[in-house]
Write an enzyme that holds these catalytic residues in place. Sequence first.
Site, short mmCIF file in Angstrom:
data_model
loop_
_atom_site.label_atom_id
_atom_site.label_comp_id
_atom_site.label_asym_id
_atom_site.label_seq_id
_atom_site.Cartn_x
_atom_site.Cartn_y
_atom_site.Cartn_z
N GLU A 107 0.82 -1.21 0.00
CA GLU A 107 0.00 0.00 0.00
C GLU A 107 0.85 1.26 0.00
O GLU A 107 1.97 1.27 0.50
CB GLU A 107 -0.95 0.02 1.19
CG GLU A 107 -0.27 0.15 2.54
CD GLU A 107 -1.28 0.28 3.66
OE1 GLU A 107 -1.89 1.35 3.79
OE2 GLU A 107 -1.43 -0.70 4.41
N ARG A 118 -2.35 10.84 7.43
CA ARG A 118 -2.24 10.22 6.12
C ARG A 118 -3.56 10.22 5.35
O ARG A 118 -3.58 9.98 4.15
CB ARG A 118 -1.74 8.78 6.26
CG ARG A 118 -0.29 8.71 6.71
CD ARG A 118 0.17 7.28 6.97
NE ARG A 118 0.13 6.46 5.78
CZ ARG A 118 -0.13 5.15 5.78
NH1 ARG A 118 -0.39 4.53 6.92
NH2 ARG A 118 -0.13 4.46 4.67
N ARG A 122 -5.64 5.57 -0.53
CA ARG A 122 -4.49 4.71 -0.74
C ARG A 122 -4.51 4.12 -2.15
O ARG A 122 -5.57 3.95 -2.75
CB ARG A 122 -4.49 3.51 0.23
CG ARG A 122 -4.52 3.83 1.69
CD ARG A 122 -3.16 4.28 2.22
NE ARG A 122 -3.18 4.40 3.66
CZ ARG A 122 -3.64 5.46 4.31
NH1 ARG A 122 -4.11 6.50 3.66
NH2 ARG A 122 -3.61 5.49 5.63
N HIS A 137 -10.56 4.46 3.01
CA HIS A 137 -9.77 3.62 3.92
C HIS A 137 -10.17 2.17 3.87
O HIS A 137 -10.55 1.55 4.87
CB HIS A 137 -9.83 4.17 5.36
CG HIS A 137 -8.64 3.79 6.17
ND1 HIS A 137 -8.66 2.77 7.08
CD2 HIS A 137 -7.38 4.28 6.19
CE1 HIS A 137 -7.46 2.65 7.64
NE2 HIS A 137 -6.66 3.56 7.11
#
Length: 146
Positions: A107, A118, A122, A137
């Site tokens: 990731e 963050r 992703r 997420h």
Amino acid sequence: MPPRFVPRALAGLLVCLAVLLTGCSSASGPASHASHASRASSAPPAASAPAWARGTATVPQSRLPAEARRTLALIDRGGPFPYAKDGAVFGNFEGRLPRHPRGYYHEYTVPTPGSRDRGARRLVTGRAGEIYYTDDHYETFRAVLR
């Protein structure tokens, strides 16, 4: 209008309203939550999609957010990456991606403007060249088509 017709007209109006609301609410049930991955800028899986992407919502690389395209360029170059956890093994604990042995997926953080951490976005890559994007997420994924 005589008073005796008001309740009948009101009852008819209430029946129409109930029918309309019932029809609208069916789009917000559990099935629509499961299809979150195909909403927004996602396209349904294309017939020309690679085999690994079939059955998964897709997004063309050009339609990814600019931050995701920059992260993808970093992945292509092999870094350097701005976050210490970039390149870490992605465990797929949620089971939302095809099952593979641990270490198959990795990731990378896609920066979220305005986020102090963050964020939720992703890119997840697979050993065979697969690329998946999530902006929630790991709740949903879209296969990135290049």
